[in-house]
Structure formats: C-alpha cells, structure tokens
Write an enzyme that holds these catalytic residues in place. Structure first.
Site, PDB file in Angstrom:
ATOM      1  N   LYS A  76      24.778  23.388  45.420  1.00 45.19           N
ATOM      2  CA  LYS A  76      23.806  22.292  45.547  1.00 45.19           C
ATOM      3  C   LYS A  76      22.380  22.817  45.312  1.00 45.19           C
ATOM      4  O   LYS A  76      21.808  24.119  45.554  1.00 45.19           O
ATOM      5  CB  LYS A  76      23.671  21.288  46.695  1.00 45.19           C
ATOM      6  N   ASP A 118      29.899  28.821  34.916  1.00 51.09           N
ATOM      7  CA  ASP A 118      28.792  28.989  33.763  1.00 51.09           C
ATOM      8  C   ASP A 118      28.105  28.713  34.611  1.00 51.09           C
ATOM      9  O   ASP A 118      26.960  29.243  34.278  1.00 51.09           O
ATOM     10  CB  ASP A 118      30.082  28.731  33.062  1.00 51.09           C
ATOM     11  N   ASP A 142      39.044  28.721  37.774  1.00 50.10           N
ATOM     12  CA  ASP A 142      39.873  28.080  36.282  1.00 50.10           C
ATOM     13  C   ASP A 142      39.670  29.191  35.299  1.00 50.10           C
ATOM     14  O   ASP A 142      39.845  28.505  34.128  1.00 50.10           O
ATOM     15  CB  ASP A 142      37.956  27.320  36.167  1.00 50.10           C
ATOM     16  N   MET A 184      43.646  22.485  40.683  1.00 47.61           N
ATOM     17  CA  MET A 184      42.251  22.424  40.006  1.00 47.61           C
ATOM     18  C   MET A 184      42.478  23.544  38.324  1.00 47.61           C
ATOM     19  O   MET A 184      42.929  22.866  37.848  1.00 47.61           O
ATOM     20  CB  MET A 184      41.675  23.369  40.949  1.00 47.61           C
ATOM     21  N   ARG A 186      39.112  22.452  36.772  1.00 46.08           N
ATOM     22  CA  ARG A 186      37.793  21.086  35.548  1.00 46.08           C
ATOM     23  C   ARG A 186      39.077  21.108  34.516  1.00 46.08           C
ATOM     24  O   ARG A 186      39.858  20.810  33.942  1.00 46.08           O
ATOM     25  CB  ARG A 186      36.614  22.190  35.659  1.00 46.08           C
ATOM     26  N   GLU A 237      43.780  18.813  37.075  1.00 43.17           N
ATOM     27  CA  GLU A 237      42.829  17.581  37.501  1.00 43.17           C
ATOM     28  C   GLU A 237      41.819  16.755  36.272  1.00 43.17           C
ATOM     29  O   GLU A 237      41.616  15.950  36.052  1.00 43.17           O
ATOM     30  CB  GLU A 237      41.883  18.264  38.587  1.00 43.17           C
ATOM     31  N   ARG A 282      56.498  11.630  44.504  1.00 43.48           N
ATOM     32  CA  ARG A 282      55.469  11.834  44.920  1.00 43.48           C
ATOM     33  C   ARG A 282      54.532  12.560  44.688  1.00 43.48           C
ATOM     34  O   ARG A 282      55.153  13.402  43.529  1.00 43.48           O
ATOM     35  CB  ARG A 282      55.931  12.687  46.612  1.00 43.48           C
ATOM     36  N   HIS A 288      41.428  22.435  47.744  1.00 45.61           N
ATOM     37  CA  HIS A 288      40.968  23.947  48.079  1.00 45.61           C
ATOM     38  C   HIS A 288      42.218  24.634  48.318  1.00 45.61           C
ATOM     39  O   HIS A 288      41.350  26.002  49.102  1.00 45.61           O
ATOM     40  CB  HIS A 288      39.573  23.291  49.179  1.00 45.61           C
ATOM     41  N   ARG A 291      41.351  28.257  46.014  1.00 46.89           N
ATOM     42  CA  ARG A 291      40.437  28.382  46.637  1.00 46.89           C
ATOM     43  C   ARG A 291      40.030  29.360  47.649  1.00 46.89           C
ATOM     44  O   ARG A 291      39.230  30.661  47.564  1.00 46.89           O
ATOM     45  CB  ARG A 291      38.805  27.625  46.361  1.00 46.89           C
TER      46      ARG A 291
HETATM   47  O1  F6P Z   1      35.109  25.607  39.947  1.00 43.14           O
HETATM   48  C1  F6P Z   1      36.036  25.402  41.103  1.00 43.14           C
HETATM   49  C2  F6P Z   1      36.359  24.433  41.467  1.00 43.14           C
HETATM   50  O2  F6P Z   1      37.628  24.723  42.180  1.00 43.14           O
HETATM   51  C3  F6P Z   1      36.853  23.482  40.101  1.00 43.14           C
HETATM   52  O3  F6P Z   1      38.486  23.781  39.973  1.00 43.14           O
HETATM   53  C4  F6P Z   1      36.714  22.207  41.478  1.00 43.14           C
HETATM   54  O4  F6P Z   1      36.902  20.991  40.013  1.00 43.14           O
HETATM   55  C5  F6P Z   1      35.667  22.755  41.638  1.00 43.14           C
HETATM   56  O5  F6P Z   1      35.582  23.993  41.924  1.00 43.14           O
HETATM   57  C6  F6P Z   1      35.463  21.475  42.884  1.00 43.14           C
HETATM   58  O6  F6P Z   1      34.353  22.427  43.766  1.00 43.14           O
HETATM   59  P1  F6P Z   1      33.590  21.821  45.276  1.00 43.14           P
HETATM   60  O7  F6P Z   1      34.675  22.409  46.072  1.00 43.14           O
HETATM   61  O8  F6P Z   1      32.554  21.353  44.816  1.00 43.14           O
HETATM   62  O9  F6P Z   1      34.349  20.630  45.410  1.00 43.14           O
END
Ligand code: F6P
Length: 364
Positions: A76, A118, A142, A184, A186, A237, A282, A288, A291
């Site tokens: 943010k 980026d 990504d 994920m 993007r 996604e 299903r 996340h 990540r």
């Molecule tokens: O850019 C990394 C990423 O995990 C994307 O794959 C996903 O769309 C986005 O961030 C999710 O963002 P946040 O954690 O802010 O919801």
C-alpha cells in the site's frame, strides 16, 4: 562508516530473507560499511518515529531458510503516493518522494537496495531519476519481470502448486471427479504452466492463451470418459475465456492500487457445467500458500547470489541498475530496461511445446 539501507516492498515472497542475509554477509567483509533495514518498505523512513534497524550478523543468523521478510513489507502507498486522510474521512495520495530523499541524505545513507517486484522497481527507477543512489533486486513468485530469467520465490511457488496437484490427483481418482486448481501469477501463466507439466495435468489455462470452454470440455471428457474417470485442470488466476474478461475486483484497502485477482476456478467450473459437462467438479484456490513458508534450495541460492551481487553493485556505484539472472549468469540491467516490459509466457517456447507434447490442452 558508509551506510546502505535495505528494504523489501510489495507482496512477500520466499527468499527475501536470503537476499537480506546475502547483502549483510557480503557487506560485513568490508570494514567501512554498515547495513540497515527499513521496516515495511519505505514506511520505516517516512514514518515518525522512523523504523530503521541495524542489520548485523546476529540479526541475519539463519534467516535464509525462513519465508516472509524480517523487514516486513507492504503493498500500500509508497513515497510517490502516500495515503493521507482528509477531514471528511476520504483518502488522497500525496507525493513524499523529495522529502524522503532529503531524509535519507540527512540520515547519512550512501545507498539504498530495494528488493521488490515490477511496481517496486518502477518506484526505484523514479527515485533514481530524482538522484537517489538505489539498486533493485527483482522479487516475485509470478516470474513476470522481463529482464531476468527467474525471480526468486517462483520455484517455491511452483513446488507448492505441483504438490497440491499431486494431492488433488489422489482424491480426484478416488471420487471420479474433475479437480480445478487455481494458482497465482497475475497476468503471466508461468506458475500454472510449470506446475501442469511437473504434475501432469490434463488442462492448463493461462492468461497468454484465452480459452474456448468447448475445447476445455472436450479435453476433460476425453480423459474422463476413457475409463480413468478423473481429470485435473490448472488455471492461472489471470486466465480468461476467448470472449470474456479476467475475474478480479477492486480492493477496498486504503492505498492498495492493484486489482485483486482470484475466483476464476469457480467461474470455470460454472462455465463447464453451463456448457454441458456432466462430470462432478470441485474447485480449489491455492492462494497465499504459494507465497508462504520455506524457500526451496534453488530460490535460496538465487536469492543469496542476488544479495551478494546487489552489495557489490553498491561498491561499484552501479546505481539505477537491477540485479538479474540471464542465461545462467548473475548480471545487471538498468531499472528503466527492467521495468519496460512484462515477462509473458513465450508462445513459441519449448516449454509450451513440451506441455502440448505431453497432451496438455490450453483450451485453444
Ligand atoms: O504478485 C504476487 C501475487 O502473489 C500475485 O500472484 C497475486 O495476484 C497477488 O500477489 C496477491 O496479492 P495480495 O497478497 O496483496 O492479495
């Protein structure tokens, strides 16, 4: 003593701590350098009181195996769009970049290393243009930065997605179901494509190839009705039908400017049903989990190389540049070049040929 400030910005990603450790370990070999970290990207500098912490051997001990970032991060705002609440309760964004650069000078920082994707590297470039001695380190699961073959965190996300498919296969098989896994990425289909090949999905839908639902249905039914009775679909996604759009919504979080992607697995499932697919379906959104947690060894090694290289670029005064990994070499590229274009899946690549070669359908 000279001082370098390290920060992590944007979404977190496995390997961030290994970069931080690489920077600090390399810097400590120089007698005249000290490393500091700014908490929550640039917020640590812009907040009053500031949140800047010293990064010494003790602070970074053992962190390379940990997910997340010891420096925290944020998606943010930022120095160019700092959210400020007006009297009527509404929010506006103000540019605090000049104030921040001045503050960094007053604090005695000789260099900044920004580890981010980026969006963060666009900010790095804009700050460099304003005179800040800054170096970028590319980060994102990504893998969508064009000047580097791999960003760290990507392989960990692929591993997580592959393991999820492996698990979905056993339950799909037991129940004769179609399982849709949303991953994920993007606007890039890298995670989906790698995971689909690695785990043997029947269908892989990526943003680079808008899909035709009838073709997806055909491929599923071919597999489903051939006696095996189950199928796995991996959908990125950001995937979308030929005549349609991505599944996304605006965020209601103050200062969060990106669209929030997610939910295409459910849309796809409904489209298949509407198209006459009779299989039980299903859906699962991996989210996340891709990540979080421990980075795989490849990401730890890449991240450590990025950290060491970033500090060496500070020593050489290579500001306005980003660390990169090209053709199996750790190298560097200008931040301007690095943020010019997006790294989409190459439709002529051998990777895509491989996927098609093992029968994966892209719904074309
Ligand atoms: O850019 C990394 C990423 O995990 C994307 O794959 C996903 O769309 C986005 O961030 C999710 O963002 P946040 O954690 O802010 O919801």
């Amino acid at each position: 003593m000279k001082k370098v400030l390290v920060l992590t910005g944007g979404g977190d990603c496995p390997g961030l701590n290994a970069v931080i450790r690489g920077i600090v370990k390399r810097a400590l070999q120089e007698e005249d350098w000290q490393v500091f970290g700014s908490i929550e990207a640039y917020n640590g500098v812009l907040n009053y009181p500031e949140e800047i912490i010293p990064l010494d051997n003790k602070a970074i001990a053992g962190i390379h195996v940990k997910g997340g970032t010891i420096l925290k991060t944020t998606t943010k705002g930022g120095p160019f769009s700092w959210p400020v609440q007006d009297e009527d309760g509404s929010w506006t964004a103000v540019d605090r970049s000049d104030e921040m650069i001045k503050k960094l000078k007053t604090m005695g920082f000789d260099a900044v290393i920004s580890i981010g994707g980026d969006g963060s590297q666009r900010i790095s470039h804009a700050l460099f243009e304003k005179g800040l001695p800054i170096i970028g380190v590319p980060k994102t699961i990504d893998n969508d930065l064009s000047s580097t073959d791999y960003t760290f965190g990507f392989q960990t996300a692929v591993q997580e997605a592959s393991e999820a498919i492996d698990k979905l296969v056993t339950t799909a098989e037991s129940h004769h179901r179609v399982m849709i896994l949303e991953v994920m990425g993007r606007s890039a289909g890298w995670i989906a494509l790698h995971a689909a090949i690695s785990s043997g999905a029947e269908v892989c839908l990526i943003p680079e190839i808008p899909y035709d639902i009838k073709k997806v249905q055909e491929r599923i039914e071919k597999r489903y009705n051939c006696g095996k009775g189950f199928a796995v679909v991996v959908v990125a996604e950001g995937a979308m039908p030929k005549e349609g759009t991505i599944v996304a919504r605006a965020s209601d979080e103050v200062g969060y400017e990106n669209l929030r992607l997610g939910g295409v697995a459910y849309t796809l499932s409904a489209e298949l049903k509407a198209s006459g697919c009779t299989a039980d379906i299903r859906e699962m959104v991996l989210g996340h989990l891709q990540r979080g947690g421990t980075p795989v060894a490849f990401d730890r090694v890449l991240a450590t190389q990025y950290g060491v290289k970033a500090f060496e670029m500070v020593l050489n005064g290579d500001f306005g540049q980003m660390v990169a990994f090209k053709n199996n070499q750790i190298t560097q590229v200008s931040l301007l070049e690095a943020t010019k274009s997006y790294n989409f899946v190459d439709l002529d690549s051998y990777l895509l040929k491989t996927a098609k070669g093992v029968g994966i359908s892209f719904g074309e």
